[in-house]
Enzyme design. Sequence first.
Site, PDB file in Angstrom:
ATOM      1  N   ASP A  71      27.979 116.340  67.482  1.00 30.48           N
ATOM      2  CA  ASP A  71      28.921 115.289  67.874  1.00 30.48           C
ATOM      3  C   ASP A  71      28.247 114.507  69.001  1.00 30.48           C
ATOM      4  OD1 ASP A  71      30.883 113.759  69.059  1.00 30.48           O
ATOM      5  OD2 ASP A  71      32.381 115.364  69.126  1.00 30.48           O
TER       6      ASP A  71
ATOM      7  N   TYR B 289      35.795  97.185  67.567  1.00 27.45           N
ATOM      8  CA  TYR B 289      34.609  97.752  66.894  1.00 27.45           C
ATOM      9  C   TYR B 289      33.351  96.987  67.317  1.00 27.45           C
ATOM     10  CZ  TYR B 289      31.210  98.507  63.116  1.00 27.45           C
ATOM     11  OH  TYR B 289      30.057  98.749  62.403  1.00 27.45           O
TER      12      TYR B 289
HETATM   13  N1  LIG Z   1      29.774 100.113  56.863  1.00 32.45           N
HETATM   14  C1  LIG Z   1      29.445  98.836  57.095  1.00 32.45           C
HETATM   15  O1  LIG Z   1      29.845  97.919  56.374  1.00 32.45           O
HETATM   16  C2  LIG Z   1      28.544  98.495  58.245  1.00 32.45           C
HETATM   17  C3  LIG Z   1      28.283  97.146  58.503  1.00 32.45           C
HETATM   18  C4  LIG Z   1      27.413  96.820  59.556  1.00 32.45           C
HETATM   19  C5  LIG Z   1      26.836  97.826  60.309  1.00 32.45           C
HETATM   20  N2  LIG Z   1      27.146  99.126  60.040  1.00 32.45           N
HETATM   21  C6  LIG Z   1      26.541 100.139  60.895  1.00 32.45           C
HETATM   22  O2  LIG Z   1      25.702 100.941  60.101  1.00 32.45           O
HETATM   23  C7  LIG Z   1      25.691 102.276  60.611  1.00 32.45           C
HETATM   24  C8  LIG Z   1      25.989 103.244  59.494  1.00 32.45           C
HETATM   25  O3  LIG Z   1      27.255 102.905  58.961  1.00 32.45           O
HETATM   26  P1  LIG Z   1      27.836 103.649  57.681  1.00 32.45           P
HETATM   27  O4  LIG Z   1      28.388 102.614  56.786  1.00 32.45           O
HETATM   28  O5  LIG Z   1      26.849 104.629  57.170  1.00 32.45           O
HETATM   29  O6  LIG Z   1      29.048 104.396  58.374  1.00 32.45           O
HETATM   30  P2  LIG Z   1      29.895 105.635  57.849  1.00 32.45           P
HETATM   31  O7  LIG Z   1      29.714 105.812  56.384  1.00 32.45           O
HETATM   32  O8  LIG Z   1      31.248 105.461  58.413  1.00 32.45           O
HETATM   33  O9  LIG Z   1      29.161 106.853  58.555  1.00 32.45           O
HETATM   34  C9  LIG Z   1      29.235 107.070  59.919  1.00 32.45           C
HETATM   35  C10 LIG Z   1      29.016 108.531  60.141  1.00 32.45           C
HETATM   36  O10 LIG Z   1      29.086 108.769  61.542  1.00 32.45           O
HETATM   37  C11 LIG Z   1      29.723 109.993  61.732  1.00 32.45           C
HETATM   38  N3  LIG Z   1      30.302 110.108  63.056  1.00 32.45           N
HETATM   39  C12 LIG Z   1      31.442 109.566  63.530  1.00 32.45           C
HETATM   40  N4  LIG Z   1      31.637 109.955  64.808  1.00 32.45           N
HETATM   41  C13 LIG Z   1      30.605 110.774  65.119  1.00 32.45           C
HETATM   42  C14 LIG Z   1      30.255 111.502  66.272  1.00 32.45           C
HETATM   43  N5  LIG Z   1      31.029 111.489  67.363  1.00 32.45           N
HETATM   44  N6  LIG Z   1      29.128 112.236  66.248  1.00 32.45           N
HETATM   45  C15 LIG Z   1      28.349 112.272  65.155  1.00 32.45           C
HETATM   46  N7  LIG Z   1      28.643 111.622  64.026  1.00 32.45           N
HETATM   47  C16 LIG Z   1      29.758 110.875  64.010  1.00 32.45           C
HETATM   48  C17 LIG Z   1      30.789 110.023  60.673  1.00 32.45           C
HETATM   49  O11 LIG Z   1      31.183 111.350  60.450  1.00 32.45           O
HETATM   50  P3  LIG Z   1      32.727 111.707  60.136  1.00 32.45           P
HETATM   51  O12 LIG Z   1      33.034 110.990  58.858  1.00 32.45           O
HETATM   52  O13 LIG Z   1      32.728 113.175  60.049  1.00 32.45           O
HETATM   53  O14 LIG Z   1      33.498 111.149  61.301  1.00 32.45           O
HETATM   54  C18 LIG Z   1      30.084 109.413  59.483  1.00 32.45           C
HETATM   55  O15 LIG Z   1      29.488 110.381  58.672  1.00 32.45           O
HETATM   56  C19 LIG Z   1      26.696 102.279  61.757  1.00 32.45           C
HETATM   57  O16 LIG Z   1      26.017 102.108  62.960  1.00 32.45           O
HETATM   58  C20 LIG Z   1      27.560 101.080  61.485  1.00 32.45           C
HETATM   59  O17 LIG Z   1      28.118 100.567  62.685  1.00 32.45           O
HETATM   60  C21 LIG Z   1      27.961  99.484  59.016  1.00 32.45           C
END
Ligand SMILES: NC(=O)c1ccc[n+]([C@@H]2O[C@H](COP(=O)([O-])OP(=O)(O)OC[C@H]3O[C@@H](n4cnc5c(N)ncnc54)[C@H](OP(=O)(O)O)[C@@H]3O)[C@@H](O)[C@H]2O)c1
Length: 304
Positions: free
Chosen positions: A45, A134
Site C-alpha cells: 500500500d 482527481y
Molecule cells: N484509467 C484511465 O483512463 C487513466 C487515464 C489517464 C491516466 N491514468 C493513469 O494511469 C495510471 C494507471 O491507471 P489504471 O487505469 O491502470 O488504473 P487502475 O486500473 O485503477 O489501477 C490502479 C491500481 O492502483 C491500485 N491502488 C490503489 N490505491 C493503492 C495504494 N494505496 N497502494 C497501492 N496500490 C493502490 C489499485 O488497487 P485496488 O484496485 O486494489 O485499489 C489498482 O490496482 C494511473 O496513474 C492513472 O492515474 C489512467
Amino acid sequence: MRQHTTSRALRVLVTGAHGQVGAELARCTWPTSVDVVTFGSAELDITDRRAVLNTTAEVTPDVIVNAAAYTAVDKAESEPERALAVNATGVQHLADAANTTGAMLVHISTDYVFDGTKDGWYTEEDQRNPLGVYGETKSLGEDAALSAERSIVLRTAWVYGALGSNFVATMLRLASEREELGVVDDQVGCPTAAGDIARAVVAVIEATDGGRSLDSATGRNRVFHLTSPTDVSWFEFANLIFKTSKAGFNGRCRPLSTDEYPTPAARPANSRLDAMLLHDTFGLRLPELTEALGPVLAEMETGR
Ligand SMILES: NC(=O)c1ccc[n+]([C@@H]2O[C@H](COP(=O)([O-])OP(=O)(O)OC[C@H]3O[C@@H](n4cnc5c(N)ncnc54)[C@H](OP(=O)(O)O)[C@@H]3O)[C@@H](O)[C@H]2O)c1
C-alpha cells in the site's frame, strides 16, 4: 509479490500491479536481463510510508514504476483525502524511497492535470490547471515524483485494455443490455491501450539504462506525454468499438453534450496530448487507435 528472476542486471519494482497498466507491466515482455518484482495494492500500500521504505530496502530496485493510483474520477470529489493520500502522498513515499535506494522513479500521470481549454494539442510545456480532485491530486503527484533525484513522469489518457474496467468494457456491456445509448461527443482525447503504455515504459527504462543514463537520454526533460496519436470524442470512440467488436451494436447510439450527461467531477473538453517529445527523445510512437483497439477487443471477446 511476484518475481521473475534472472541473473541480475536491472531490477524493476512495479506498484499497483493489478490495475490496467500494472497488470500489463506484469505480463509484458521484458529484456531477459531485467528482474521484475510486482506488488498489488494488498501487498504494498503506497500510502503506508514504512511499508514502502521497508519493501524498497528489501527489493533494492534500480527502477520503481508507479502504476498505483486512485482513479475513480467522480468518487474522488467526495473522497479527496483518500485520493490525495494515494495520488500525492503515496507518490512522495515512492520518491523518498527512490532517493534512499538510488532508484529511478517512473510515474504515470494523466491528461486530467489540464483544464481542457487549450485550442490545440497539449504539450509538456503547457500549464497544468486541473478541474477536479482527481486531477489536482495527480498534479501534486507529478511534483512529488519529480522530487526524486532521478524520475520520469509519463502522462497518458483514456486508458483501456483487456484487463480491468474501462470505457471499452462498459460499451461492450451496455451494447449487450440496451437498445439505445447516449455518449458524450464534446470531450475529445486520445484513447491509449494499457499494453502499449506498458511496452513504452519498458522501452523508456531500457533507453535510460534503468536511470543510469537518464540525463543523456532525455536531455534533462522529465515529463513526457505517452498517448496514441489518434484523437476522438467518447461518442466516436464508442462507435469505433461497436464497428470493431465481434458483437457490434444493433441499437441506436446518439451523441450527447457534457451538459446532458452531468457528472460529479468536471472533465476537460480537450484532452489531446501531443506525444512528439516522447518520439523525439526515445523514438517511440504509440499505435493509432484503429491499430491498437482490435487486439484488445479480440482478447476481451474471446479471452485470447
Ligand atoms: N484509467 C484511465 O483512463 C487513466 C487515464 C489517464 C491516466 N491514468 C493513469 O494511469 C495510471 C494507471 O491507471 P489504471 O487505469 O491502470 O488504473 P487502475 O486500473 O485503477 O489501477 C490502479 C491500481 O492502483 C491500485 N491502488 C490503489 N490505491 C493503492 C495504494 N494505496 N497502494 C497501492 N496500490 C493502490 C489499485 O488497487 P485496488 O484496485 O486494489 O485499489 C489498482 O490496482 C494511473 O496513474 C492513472 O492515474 C489512467
